[in-house]
Design a protein around this motif. Structure first.
Motif, PDB file in Angstrom:
ATOM      1  N   GLY A  30       0.802  -1.212   0.000  1.00  0.00           N
ATOM      2  CA  GLY A  30       0.000   0.000   0.000  1.00  0.00           C
ATOM      3  C   GLY A  30       0.835   1.263   0.000  1.00  0.00           C
ATOM      4  N   ALA A  31       2.016   1.202   0.625  1.00  0.00           N
ATOM      5  CA  ALA A  31       2.892   2.379   0.660  1.00  0.00           C
ATOM      6  C   ALA A  31       3.332   2.770  -0.749  1.00  0.00           C
ATOM      7  CB  ALA A  31       4.109   2.101   1.535  1.00  0.00           C
ATOM      8  N   GLU A  32       3.647   1.764  -1.563  1.00  0.00           N
ATOM      9  CA  GLU A  32       4.044   2.061  -2.944  1.00  0.00           C
ATOM     10  C   GLU A  32       2.896   2.708  -3.707  1.00  0.00           C
ATOM     11  OE1 GLU A  32       4.563   1.741  -7.157  1.00  0.00           O
ATOM     12  OE2 GLU A  32       3.016   0.709  -5.979  1.00  0.00           O
ATOM     13  N   ARG A  33       1.689   2.201  -3.506  1.00  0.00           N
ATOM     14  CA  ARG A  33       0.512   2.787  -4.171  1.00  0.00           C
ATOM     15  C   ARG A  33       0.249   4.199  -3.646  1.00  0.00           C
ATOM     16  NH1 ARG A  33      -0.743   1.061  -8.743  1.00  0.00           N
ATOM     17  NH2 ARG A  33       1.522   1.219  -8.674  1.00  0.00           N
ATOM     18  N   GLU A  34       0.452   4.390  -2.351  1.00  0.00           N
ATOM     19  CA  GLU A  34       0.203   5.706  -1.731  1.00  0.00           C
ATOM     20  C   GLU A  34       1.189   6.741  -2.267  1.00  0.00           C
ATOM     21  OE1 GLU A  34      -2.114   7.871   1.116  1.00  0.00           O
ATOM     22  OE2 GLU A  34      -2.054   5.686   1.219  1.00  0.00           O
ATOM     23  N   LEU A  35       2.461   6.355  -2.377  1.00  0.00           N
ATOM     24  CA  LEU A  35       3.493   7.277  -2.860  1.00  0.00           C
ATOM     25  C   LEU A  35       3.230   7.705  -4.298  1.00  0.00           C
ATOM     26  CD1 LEU A  35       6.703   5.639  -1.352  1.00  0.00           C
ATOM     27  CD2 LEU A  35       5.606   7.769  -0.635  1.00  0.00           C
ATOM     28  N   ASN A  36       2.584   6.856  -5.056  1.00  0.00           N
ATOM     29  CA  ASN A  36       2.272   7.180  -6.448  1.00  0.00           C
ATOM     30  C   ASN A  36       0.848   7.721  -6.601  1.00  0.00           C
ATOM     31  OD1 ASN A  36       4.633   6.234  -8.294  1.00  0.00           O
ATOM     32  ND2 ASN A  36       4.393   4.593  -6.798  1.00  0.00           N
ATOM     33  N   ARG A  37       0.231   8.090  -5.472  1.00  0.00           N
ATOM     34  CA  ARG A  37      -1.082   8.748  -5.455  1.00  0.00           C
ATOM     35  C   ARG A  37      -2.151   7.928  -6.184  1.00  0.00           C
ATOM     36  NH1 ARG A  37      -0.336  13.842  -3.540  1.00  0.00           N
ATOM     37  NH2 ARG A  37       1.788  14.655  -3.586  1.00  0.00           N
ATOM     38  N   LYS A  38      -2.221   6.654  -5.849  1.00  0.00           N
ATOM     39  CA  LYS A  38      -3.226   5.773  -6.424  1.00  0.00           C
ATOM     40  C   LYS A  38      -4.459   5.719  -5.529  1.00  0.00           C
ATOM     41  CE  LYS A  38      -0.538   5.008  -9.808  1.00  0.00           C
ATOM     42  NZ  LYS A  38      -0.835   5.634 -11.115  1.00  0.00           N
ATOM     43  N   PRO A  39      -5.597   5.262  -6.072  1.00  0.00           N
ATOM     44  CA  PRO A  39      -6.856   5.299  -5.312  1.00  0.00           C
ATOM     45  C   PRO A  39      -6.802   4.539  -3.994  1.00  0.00           C
ATOM     46  CG  PRO A  39      -7.281   4.852  -7.627  1.00  0.00           C
ATOM     47  CD  PRO A  39      -5.807   4.789  -7.454  1.00  0.00           C
ATOM     48  N   ALA A  40      -6.116   3.394  -3.951  1.00  0.00           N
ATOM     49  CA  ALA A  40      -6.036   2.600  -2.725  1.00  0.00           C
ATOM     50  C   ALA A  40      -4.616   2.681  -2.179  1.00  0.00           C
ATOM     51  CB  ALA A  40      -6.414   1.145  -3.003  1.00  0.00           C
ATOM     52  N   GLY A  41      -4.488   3.033  -0.889  1.00  0.00           N
ATOM     53  CA  GLY A  41      -3.166   3.243  -0.319  1.00  0.00           C
ATOM     54  C   GLY A  41      -2.837   2.299   0.813  1.00  0.00           C
ATOM     55  N   ILE A  42      -2.094   2.815   1.786  1.00  0.00           N
ATOM     56  CA  ILE A  42      -1.577   1.981   2.870  1.00  0.00           C
ATOM     57  C   ILE A  42      -2.706   1.348   3.680  1.00  0.00           C
ATOM     58  CG2 ILE A  42      -0.219   1.982   4.999  1.00  0.00           C
ATOM     59  CD1 ILE A  42       1.457   4.219   3.864  1.00  0.00           C
TER      60      ILE A  42
END
Length: 242
Positions: A30-42
């Motif tokens: 989730g951290a990787e998704r969060e850093l790239n500003r994706k809909p689902a994060g950490i």
């Protein structure tokens, strides 16, 4: 329920280790998704992985359930149903992060990461800790490291370009390609056709660009000075953005 039962459960490594590992694995993805500003994060990934591990543990510990059944009742247990139910439910969650924006489809990679996160939660819940750690590590590598190599790769097609010119126009395939490159736009193989009656020439190609701020109007204005064209068409090509 009493405090001693809660303390006993907290000291049970067969329960707590899979749950903690699932939180860590889901948080990393989730951290990787969060850093790239994706809909689902950490939080989304961590909770999903934790929930999958929790539900798997519940299924594995059916012998500890407190149930009251009529005499003679037979219970048929099939643990394959629990992972199937979890992953089916995650499919609806993944569908919620996929959406189309113009010519692009966004969220496919995030949907895949959610599905994988649920799968990792199931793996941790079954007690296969080493396998879960390997899976989480590979997932982070695919999401983070391969993104770097993806940026080095040639950009995907951005649009289909069609230019129709009069017979006396001075724009050729070579000059068209040079002008596009001068704007930072790469083009694929050039198609050519000509009307024998009117002398109109048509060039067709797929163009791609690394700078997403370039607008179709800028491309049209750039080509307008190279020769009068009868028709210009820039049609977006569907692409996926993870």
């Amino acid at each position: 329920m009493n405090p001693d039962a809660i303390l006993t459960a907290l000291q049970d490594s067969d329960v707590m280790v899979p749950l903690i590992c699932s939180l860590i694995a889901g948080g990393l993805i989730g951290a990787e998704r969060e850093l790239n500003r994706k809909p689902a994060g950490i939080r989304t990934h961590a909770l999903l992985c934790f929930a999958a591990a929790l539900m798997t543990l519940i299924g594995l510990r059916m012998n500890e359930w407190v149930v009251y059944l009529p005499e003679g009742t037979q219970i048929v247990s099939d643990m394959a149903r629990m992972p199937h139910a979890i992953l089916t439910g995650v499919g609806f969650l993944g569908a919620g992060v996929i959406f189309r924006e113009g010519a692009s489809v966004r969220g496919l990679t995030t949907a895949a990461s959610l599905w994988l996160t649920a799968a990792l939660g199931i793996v941790f819940g079954t007690g296969l800790m080493a396998l879960g750690m390997i899976g989480a590590t590979i997932a982070v590598i695919v999401l983070a490291v391969l993104r770097f190599f993806q940026r080095l790769a040639p950009p995907p097609p951005f649009a289909r370009l069609e230019v129709e010119l009069a017979k006396e126009g001075d724009l050729t395939a070579a000059t068209l390609r040079d002008k596009l490159r001068g704007k930072g736009i790469e083009c694929g193989p050039m198609g050519f056709s000509m009307d024998s009656e009117t002398g109109l020439r048509r060039y067709e190609t797929l163009i791609s660009l690394r700078d997403p701020t370039i607008r179709p109007e800028e491309i049209a204005a750039m080509l307008g000075g190279a020769g009068a064209f009868h028709r210009l068409r820039i049609e977006p090509v569907l692409s996926e953005i993870g």
